[in-house]
Design an enzyme around this catalytic site. Structure first.
Site, PDB file in Angstrom:
ATOM      1  N   GLU A 414       1.234  17.427   6.882  1.00 31.86           N
ATOM      2  CA  GLU A 414       1.433  17.553   5.438  1.00 31.86           C
ATOM      3  C   GLU A 414       0.121  17.625   4.657  1.00 31.86           C
ATOM      4  OE1 GLU A 414       5.307  16.029   7.013  1.00 31.86           O
ATOM      5  OE2 GLU A 414       3.186  15.539   7.352  1.00 31.86           O
ATOM      6  N   GLN A 436       9.835  18.097   4.062  1.00 32.85           N
ATOM      7  CA  GLN A 436      11.150  18.053   4.696  1.00 32.85           C
ATOM      8  C   GLN A 436      11.993  16.937   4.092  1.00 32.85           C
ATOM      9  OE1 GLN A 436      11.674  17.299   9.123  1.00 32.85           O
ATOM     10  NE2 GLN A 436      11.985  19.520   8.990  1.00 32.85           N
ATOM     11  N   PHE A 437      11.363  15.801   3.857  1.00 38.54           N
ATOM     12  CA  PHE A 437      11.922  14.700   3.081  1.00 38.54           C
ATOM     13  C   PHE A 437      10.804  14.180   2.185  1.00 38.54           C
ATOM     14  CE2 PHE A 437      14.580  14.925   6.804  1.00 38.54           C
ATOM     15  CZ  PHE A 437      15.866  14.701   6.320  1.00 38.54           C
ATOM     16  N   ALA A 438      11.163  13.775   0.974  1.00 39.96           N
ATOM     17  CA  ALA A 438      10.136  13.314   0.037  1.00 39.96           C
ATOM     18  C   ALA A 438       9.326  12.161   0.607  1.00 39.96           C
ATOM     19  CB  ALA A 438      10.789  12.894  -1.281  1.00 39.96           C
ATOM     20  N   ASP A 439       9.941  11.371   1.476  1.00 39.78           N
ATOM     21  CA  ASP A 439       9.243  10.241   2.098  1.00 39.78           C
ATOM     22  C   ASP A 439       7.980  10.692   2.833  1.00 39.78           C
ATOM     23  OD1 ASP A 439      11.921   8.122   2.377  1.00 39.78           O
ATOM     24  OD2 ASP A 439      12.283  10.271   2.290  1.00 39.78           O
ATOM     25  N   PHE A 440       8.030  11.894   3.424  1.00 39.29           N
ATOM     26  CA  PHE A 440       6.924  12.357   4.265  1.00 39.29           C
ATOM     27  C   PHE A 440       5.700  12.774   3.450  1.00 39.29           C
ATOM     28  CE2 PHE A 440      10.260  13.921   7.578  1.00 39.29           C
ATOM     29  CZ  PHE A 440      10.603  12.608   7.839  1.00 39.29           C
ATOM     30  N   HIS A 481      13.917   8.086   4.995  1.00 40.82           N
ATOM     31  CA  HIS A 481      14.501   9.363   4.589  1.00 40.82           C
ATOM     32  C   HIS A 481      15.306   9.224   3.303  1.00 40.82           C
ATOM     33  CE1 HIS A 481      13.720   9.954   8.892  1.00 40.82           C
ATOM     34  NE2 HIS A 481      13.745  11.252   8.667  1.00 40.82           N
TER      35      HIS A 481
END
Length: 675
Positions: A414, A436-440, A481
């Site tokens: 990222e 892919q997920f905001a967490d990442f 996630h």
């Protein structure tokens, strides 16, 4: 310190026997390289005097390393981008940047490249194809990847050169950028200045490979080792490599062996460096050795040598006098605030024509697809977004429509991808990055908050980048996630943050985000993707930022929310039809529509704010504080915040339901109404 160091340089007579012969450079080129070496050296000697006089605040010396900066820059064409670091003064002078502006930059004057907002070499100049570093070092490697990708997509036979030190090769960004460049065959020249020390930490305490060039080999990248103190070897080798890179685009890594003769910066000194090392490398001085060679070959005469020195010295003194005469920069609050963002000339595209009832996820896909059709220079990137269509299938079919050049699967990196998006923007393109997920996004946090957010304020460059953030809980996806982490970014000046709650808003605001020349974090609640339907125009349209939507009007209380929280509010009011409330859907969090909030609160006298994020430090806290500061005399009750628990978001259904604030909201709403 300065005098003793200069004594080492001027008293040595047994210079290192460098191999300058065997090349085919004409005399004019050899003399030009000498002049290009001389100029940064004389500037540095002057800067060290000014530092002692307190006329500049800090200096990172490249004395003894000039052959790398000068040789690399001289081997590139003027249209090639170059991303230098602290000790690369020779890059700036070889690109003929005006000395007056450089001196003003180092003194924090307004005519400097950052208008007094950043120091030393933390700046860039598009007109000179130079891109400034940040103190975090690593992101500029990914930025170079993005500039190189834009060159490839625009069919330019260009090379992008980026510098790092041996210390920077331990950063994750270095490895991500090398891997990405290798996978995509990006024409990036990765230049490692191995000067043996990271501040005071010697090389053997930083890495165990014998040569840093081996790190390139590990990624399948052609790698070379060059004597960084030999201007002819640097220039010849880089010229040859760049010629080949233009014909066959690919990344190449060069490790330049050199030594840092002064402290990391002047205040740190060199007491930790063995004296014999200083003496050994002092004999390898790139300027004095080359000068001796040119004199021996009768290319440089003592008279010409003095002529060159006089010309450079006079230029330094003349430009320094002008810079010193300039007044100190004067603070202007309006100017400071205005320069955080590039001015956005919002163009309204009105929603007209046929409307279809579609899901939130379809609205996002439509907005993205129509933006790809409108902006031929737009590239979208993310994990699994190409043939697979992304984990939420938003980009399904995009490869067939736009090709893999513009719809790009990325490795799991990222940070490098965000930095690469910045590079695309610098080189005239637009980028959308899907997390892919905001967490990442946490692994791409640094370039977002320290590069994208600050770049326009620092030196007038903009980041034409949208980062899509599938977020939110309610689906039992657990702590990694399910986060709605907008508060990580709403507090960072220079970022716009958008968080729509309905398909109509999602499409129009995504289009606006892509049209906006500034960095936008675009939050998309996963729980709304396939549960929220709305009539949405088929055609291309835009919606402005900073305009809240008044969904319901009432007299008793103001309710403010965004994202999935808006749907919780509407559901609660359906269950309690007797409540007369203004309901404000913020839609964008930065910029924030404070005018609409204040206007409603002044009418109702009560305010409750609902957010899905945990309660401390979120949007609800700031809105509450703003209302208390600006509308206190209108309030009939304390402002109430309702949010998730101050814990990570749990996995089990019963735990998640009680973590989220949906059920607590109605209780607090009724309590506030009864106050």
């Amino acid at each position: 310190m300065f005098l003793s160091f200069r004594y080492i340089y001027t008293s040595l007579t047994n210079y290192h026997n460098m191999h300058y012969k065997g090349h085919i450079l004409d005399k004019a080129t050899q003399l030009k390289l000498y002049q290009q070496l001389l100029k940064p050296r004389l500037i540095e000697e002057k800067m060290l005097i000014l530092l002692r006089q307190g006329k500049i605040s800090k200096w990172f010396s490249g004395i003894g390393q000039e052959a790398i900066s000068v040789g690399v820059t001289a081997a590139l064409s003027d249209d090639d981008y170059i991303l230098p670091m602290h000790r690369n003064l020779g890059v700036f002078t070889s690109r003929n940047m005006p000395l007056r502006r450089l001196f003003a930059q180092w003194q924090g004057k307004k005519s400097g490249y950052t208008k007094g907002r950043d120091r030393s070499f933390h700046f860039g100049a598009k007109e000179h194809k130079i891109v400034g570093m940040i103190s975090h070092l690593g992101p500029q490697l990914g930025v170079a990847d993005g500039i190189a990708l834009a060159n490839l997509l625009q069919k330019k036979q260009s090379v992008t050169a980026v510098f790092t030190g041996e210390g920077g090769t331990s950063e994750g960004d270095f490895h991500e950028a090398l891997n990405l460049a290798a996978v995509w065959d990006l024409p990036v020249l990765f230049c490692i200045e191995n000067n043996r020390y990271g501040l005071s930490t010697p090389a053997h305490e930083q890495y165990r490979c014998e040569n840093l060039a081996d790190k390139g080999v590990g990624y399948g990248i052609e790698s070379h080792i060059v004597d960084g103190n030999n201007i002819i070897e640097v220039f010849d080798k880089v010229t040859q490599i760049c010629r080949e890179m233009r014909k066959t685009p690919r990344p190449v890594l060069i490790e330049f062996k050199t030594f840092r003769m002064r402290g990391h910066e002047e205040a740190s000194g060199t007491k930790y460096v063995p004296q014999q090392l200083l003496e050994k490398w002092g004999k390898k001085d790139p300027l004095l050795n080359y000068e001796q060679y040119l004199i021996g070959e009768k290319i440089l005469t003592p008279h010409l040598k003095e002529t060159f020195r006089t010309q450079v010295t006079d230029e330094i003194e003349e430009n320094l006098k002008e810079a010193l005469a300039e007044d100190d920069v004067v603070f202007n609050e309006d100017t400071e605030l205005k320069d955080v963002f590039k001015e956005c000339d919002y163009q309204e595209y009105k929603p007209t024509g046929v409307r279809n009832k579609i899901r939130f996820v379809d609205a996002i896909s439509q907005g993205l697809r129509q933006s790809m059709e409108k902006h031929r220079q737009l590239v979208i990137m993310g994990q699994d977004i190409a043939d697979y269509g992304g984990v939420f299938k938003i980009t399904e079919g995009f490869v067939d429509a736009f090709g893999k050049d513009r719809v790009r699967n990325t490795p799991i990196c990222e940070s490098a991808v965000v930095s690469l998006a910045m590079g695309l923007s610098i080189n005239g393109m637009k980028a959308v990055v899907e997390m892919q997920f905001a967490d990442f996004v946490s692994t791409g946090f640094n370039p977002i908050v320290n590069y994208l957010a600050k770049v326009h304020y620092r030196w007038g460059e903009n980041a034409d980048v949208v980062i899509r953030m599938p977020c939110g809980g309610g689906m039992g996806a657990g702590p990694f996630h399910s986060q709605t982490n907008e508060a990580w970014f709403t507090k960072t000046p220079g970022l716009k943050v958008v968080y729509p709650a309905f398909p109509f808003d999602a499409k129009g605001m995504l289009i606006s985000a892509i049209n906006d020349p500034n960095p936008v974090l675009f939050f998309e609640h996963k729980g709304l993707y396939r549960s929220s339907y709305q009539e949405v125009p088929v055609d291309y349209y835009s919606l402005p930022f900073g305009k809240a939507a008044l969904l319901k009007e009432g007299e008793a209380i103001t309710i403010v929310s965004y994202g999935l929280g808006v749907h919780w509010v509407l559901e609660a009011l359906e269950q309690n039809p007797g409540i007369s409330a203004d309901v404000l859907d913020l839609r964008s969090l930065q910029p924030l529509d404070t005018k609409a909030i204040y206007s409603s609160v002044k009418k109702t006298g009560k305010l409750i704010i609902l957010q899905e994020d945990s309660i401390f430090g979120g949007m609800a806290s700031d809105i509450s504080a703003l209302v208390m500061e600006n509308c206190f005399e209108y309030l009939d009750a304390p402002v109430k915040r309702v949010a998730s628990l101050q814990t990570p978001i749990p996995f089990a259904k019963s735990l998640e339901e009680n973590y989220l604030p949906k059920e607590r909201f109605i209780k607090e709403l009724l309590k506030l109404l009864a106050y």
